[in-house]
Structures are given as structure tokens and as C-alpha cells.
Design an enzyme around this catalytic site. Structure first.
Site, PDB file in Angstrom:
ATOM      1  N   CYS A  43      51.015  26.007  41.038  1.00 11.82           N
ATOM      2  CA  CYS A  43      50.198  27.158  41.423  1.00 11.82           C
ATOM      3  C   CYS A  43      48.772  26.889  40.931  1.00 11.82           C
ATOM      4  CB  CYS A  43      50.793  28.409  40.780  1.00 11.82           C
ATOM      5  SG  CYS A  43      49.908  29.908  41.188  1.00 11.82           S
TER       6      CYS A  43
ATOM      7  N   CYS B  15      37.995  36.672  39.226  1.00  8.56           N
ATOM      8  CA  CYS B  15      38.183  37.109  40.615  1.00  8.56           C
ATOM      9  C   CYS B  15      37.333  38.344  40.870  1.00  8.56           C
ATOM     10  CB  CYS B  15      39.665  37.451  40.840  1.00  8.56           C
ATOM     11  SG  CYS B  15      40.107  37.673  42.577  1.00  8.56           S
TER      12      CYS B  15
ATOM     13  N   CYS C 286      42.189  43.881  42.369  1.00 12.25           N
ATOM     14  CA  CYS C 286      43.444  44.515  42.775  1.00 12.25           C
ATOM     15  C   CYS C 286      44.030  45.201  41.540  1.00 12.25           C
ATOM     16  CB  CYS C 286      44.422  43.473  43.331  1.00 12.25           C
ATOM     17  SG  CYS C 286      43.779  42.645  44.788  1.00 12.25           S
TER      18      CYS C 286
ATOM     19  N   CYS D  93      46.821  43.551  39.309  1.00  9.14           N
ATOM     20  CA  CYS D  93      46.695  42.130  38.977  1.00  9.14           C
ATOM     21  C   CYS D  93      45.869  41.928  37.710  1.00  9.14           C
ATOM     22  CB  CYS D  93      46.049  41.382  40.145  1.00  9.14           C
ATOM     23  SG  CYS D  93      45.821  39.628  39.828  1.00  9.14           S
TER      24      CYS D  93
ATOM     25  N   CYS E  30      53.231  35.611  38.666  1.00 13.39           N
ATOM     26  CA  CYS E  30      52.215  36.092  39.608  1.00 13.39           C
ATOM     27  C   CYS E  30      51.420  37.244  38.999  1.00 13.39           C
ATOM     28  CB  CYS E  30      52.865  36.664  40.863  1.00 13.39           C
ATOM     29  SG  CYS E  30      53.805  35.502  41.782  1.00 13.39           S
TER      30      CYS E  30
END
Ligand code: SAH
Length: 376
Positions: A119, A126, A130, A133, A355
Site C-alpha cells: 500500500c 492529505c 474525510c 480518516c 486503511c
């Protein structure tokens, strides 16, 4: 300077030399040419760097000692520092990489029976924020360069002892652009890096084994299919604009109708190569049977599979994961409509490698901390 050399981007030049890792074939050839070396040297070096994993010129036994010294006088085949390495009880590894400017990103290796997936991150931090996240709580620091993206693959192979990569049984056999950052906000460098990774005489991971995940940067999706040709995953997570606006704020810019349209038009999608819709299961937010039915309706006509992702918690997260039963009911509805709906087994949760759990300590300087502009 030759015309080709004029296109060479700012290359990393350290005190020890120019780093050859991460240059495209054309850039490598042009660089060597500017140093008076013929094209076949580029091919030799490509083989050593990307097929054999060489980290110095001395080990390049098909190159004369004298030429090795000449190359070493000007170039390096470098690796970033691995500032932390962690391993989960389930075999998942997470590496924190530190680049020359001190910024850090994470890559994660997930071993499975029939494959090993790396990954890979595309940005430091970022911009998407979101809500569920962890990386989203870290402000964007900068885009990664193509060399920095390629280096993640090389470091993983170093650490796993995966050189020279065999045809079968590779430890890094698949790549997912699902680490930190939004790959389609860094399209050019990601495309360049993936072309290097796919090159048959080097790392040689085929486009069928690479998946790029986007939160839905609609205007870049077509180019992704046409120019890189990798599998597409879309972080859908909600079936109404009302909910998606909140949990994936990018939706306010590119609402569901536009996103679905772009998926329908994704070049190369067919029944053999489906689009993956990722759907994080958030308790009481997006996980009802009605949501499942609306999902099926929304994606009708798209060759797709739905990846249900149990929400991975992180310190201070404002959501909880749906219960197993709720996920099961949701999955059954999607499945009955003819879509594969595997539930993604969380991997590496104990080392915050699952994730949405990645976060490095790199922080963007606030304006007040930044160096004041000098008056001229
Ligand atoms: N920006 C891209 C690439 C990141 S991929 C994208 O959004 O697709 C990371 C995947 O993990 C995305 O599907 C993301 O929505 C999902 N994710 C983020 N946080 C999560 C969490 N806490 N639990 C489970 N999945 C999460």
C-alpha cells in the site's frame, strides 16, 4: 543541453551525487547522455536498479570497475531512511520513510496466501479531510515526487528480501495506491512512478496488479484509465449527497451524479476488470438495509464489486464500526443484486497500519511559523 535533457525535472542532488532512482527511462538516458554515456548504459543501470535492487555501483558486475568508479563519482542509487519499522502479529509490516527534507510517509505491506500487496502513499498528508480518516486530520504538506513513490516499492523489496523478484511467489506482487494522500491530486508524478513500476525489464508489476484508489477527483479519472490503465477503486462510502458531503467533503465539488458518470465512462472497465467501490461501514451513518438497496441502484450498469471496509478506529475518531451482523445484512443485499461484496479483513490494526489509520508527524507550518517574506 539536449532537448530531452531540458525536460529533466529538478533531480535530487545530494552531497554525494545525483540520484538515478525514479528517473524514467528517457530521463535516465538523457542524464547519462549529458555525461557522455551511450544509451546502452541506461539499459544496464535500469536492470541493476529495478530488477536486481542494487544500491551501489560496486555490485554491478556487468559494468567494468573503472566505469563503476566513474558513475559513483557523479551518481548515487539511493534509498530514503527508514525511520521506523513495525510488524503486526498478522504479518503486516509498516515502514515510516523519511525523505531528504525531513518529511515522512508510511507504506504498508500486507502478505496474503496468494499475493503480497504493498500500500503506497502519494502525498505527505492529505487535503481531503474525510471525517473517518486519520490521514485526513493531518494537513497536506506536499506531493511526493515520482522517485519518492518508486522508492517505497524498492524499500519494501529490500526489507522483504524480494530481489531479484521471481516471476512467481513474489513478496510484493500487487500495488495499491491507497496509502496517504489523494493520488489523482498528484497525477503526473503518480503516473510517472507507476510507469517505472510497470516496466517489464525492471520491477515489472503489471497494470492488472495495480489499483489506484480515489475519493472521486472526477476530472482526472478518464486520464487515469487512458494514460496509466490501472484498476480503479472509488471511495464511495455513501449513497446520498447529503451524507457524502459530510463524510467525504470532496463530494461538494464532485457530487455523486458526476462521480457515477465518470465511473461509467472509465476506460477499460468491463466484466473482467471491474471498478471496486470501497464502502466504509460506519455505525448508524451509512449502514442500513435501505442504504444497501440505494447503493445497488446507484451503481446499476457499472461492472463493479463492492469492498465493504469495517471502520478502523483511531485515537479521537468520531465514528464507530458497524456490527458484524449489520455488515453481513448489508453485504447480503448487495450480493443478492449480483455484485461481489467481500468484507475487507482489517490488517495491521495493532500497529495503526490498516486503511485510514496512517498518519505521520510531518506537519505543515502555520503561516505564523513560516519564515517571513523578505522585503525587496
Ligand atoms: N485518497 C484516496 C486514497 C486513500 S485510500 C481515496 O480516498 O481513495 C484509503 C482507503 O481507506 C479509502 O477508501 C478510505 O476511504 C479508506 N479509509 C479511510 N479511513 C478509514 C478508516 N478509518 N477505516 C476504514 N477505512 C478507511
Amino acid at each position: 543541453m539536449t532537448a530531452a535533457a531540458a525536460h529533466i525535472p529538478a533531480m535530487k542532488e545530494t552531497v554525494t551525487g545525483i540520484d538515478l532512482v525514479g528517473l524514467t527511462r528517457q530521463e535516465l538516458e538523457a542524464e547519462l547522455k549529458s555525461f557522455g554515456l551511450p544509451a546502452f548504459r541506461a539499459r544496464q543501470l535500469w536492470h541493476w536498479i529495478y530488477h536486481r535492487g542494487a544500491t551501489s555501483f560496486e555490485v554491478m558486475t556487468t559494468i567494468s570497475k573503472e566505469m563503476q568508479r566513474t558513475l559513483a563519482g557523479r551518481y548515487v542509487v539511493d534509498r530514503p531512511e527508514v525511520s521506523r519499522s513495525q510488524q503486526s502479529f498478522d504479518g503486516t509490516s509498516k515502514w515510516l520513510l523519511r525523505f531528504a527534507d525531513g518529511n515522512e510517509i508510511e507504506s504498508v505491506h500486507i502478505p496474503e496466501e496468494d499475493r503480497g500487496t504493498l500500500c503506497v502513499s502519494s502525498q505527505v498528508g492529505c487535503t481531503l479531510t474525510c471525517k473517518f480518516c486519520h490521514t485526513g486530520t493531518q494537513r497536506l504538506v506536499r506531493n511526493l515526487t515520482a522517485p519518492e513513490i518508486v522508492q517505497q516499492v524498492l524499500v519494501a523489496r529490500d526489507r522483504l528480501g524480494d530481489w531479484p523478484a521471481p516471476k512467481d511467489g513474489r513478496l510484493v506482487s500487487n500495488i495499491v495506491m491507497m496509502g496517504m494522500g489523494e493520488p489523482l491530486y498528484n497525477f503526473d508524478e503518480v503516473a510517472k512512478a507507476l510507469r517505472i513500476v510497470m516496466d517489464n525489464e525492471g520491477i515489472a508489476i503489471s497494470k492488472r496488479r495495480i489499483t489506484l484508489s480515489t475519493a472521486g477527483v472526477v476530472p482526472m479519472m478518464k486520464r487515469c484509465g487512458e494514460e496509466i490503465g490501472v484498476n480503479l477503486a472509488v471511495s464511495l462510502h455513501a449513497v446520498t449527497d447529503e451524507i457524502r458531503d459530510v463524510i467525504v467533503p470532496l463530494n461538494k465539488k464532485y457530487p455523486l451524479s458526476e462521480l457515477i458518470q465518470a465511473c461509467k465512462a472509465y476506460p477499460g472497465a468491463n466484466n473482467a476488470r471491474r471498478i471496486t467501490f470501497e464502502y466504509v461501514m460506519l455505525k448508524g451513518v451509512n449502514d442500513s438495509p435501505a442504504d444497501a438497496r440505494a447503493l445497488v441502484k446507484l451503481i446499476r450498469g457499472i461492472p463493479a464489486k463492492i469492498n465493504l471496509i469495517p471502520f478502523n478506529p483511531w485515537p479521537g475518531a468520531p465514528y464507530e464500526c458497524s456490527s458484524e451482523e449489520v455488515i453481513q445484512v448489508f453485504g447480503d443485499i448487495v450480493n443478492a443484486a449480483g455484485y461481489a461484496s467481500p468484507v475487507r479483513t482489517p490488517r495491521g490494526r495493532d500497529i495503526l497500519a490498516a486503511c485510514g489509520q496512517l498518519k505521520s508527524l510531518s506537519e505543515k507550518k502555520r503561516k505564523s511559523q513560516a519564515a517571513p517574506a523578505t522585503a525587496s
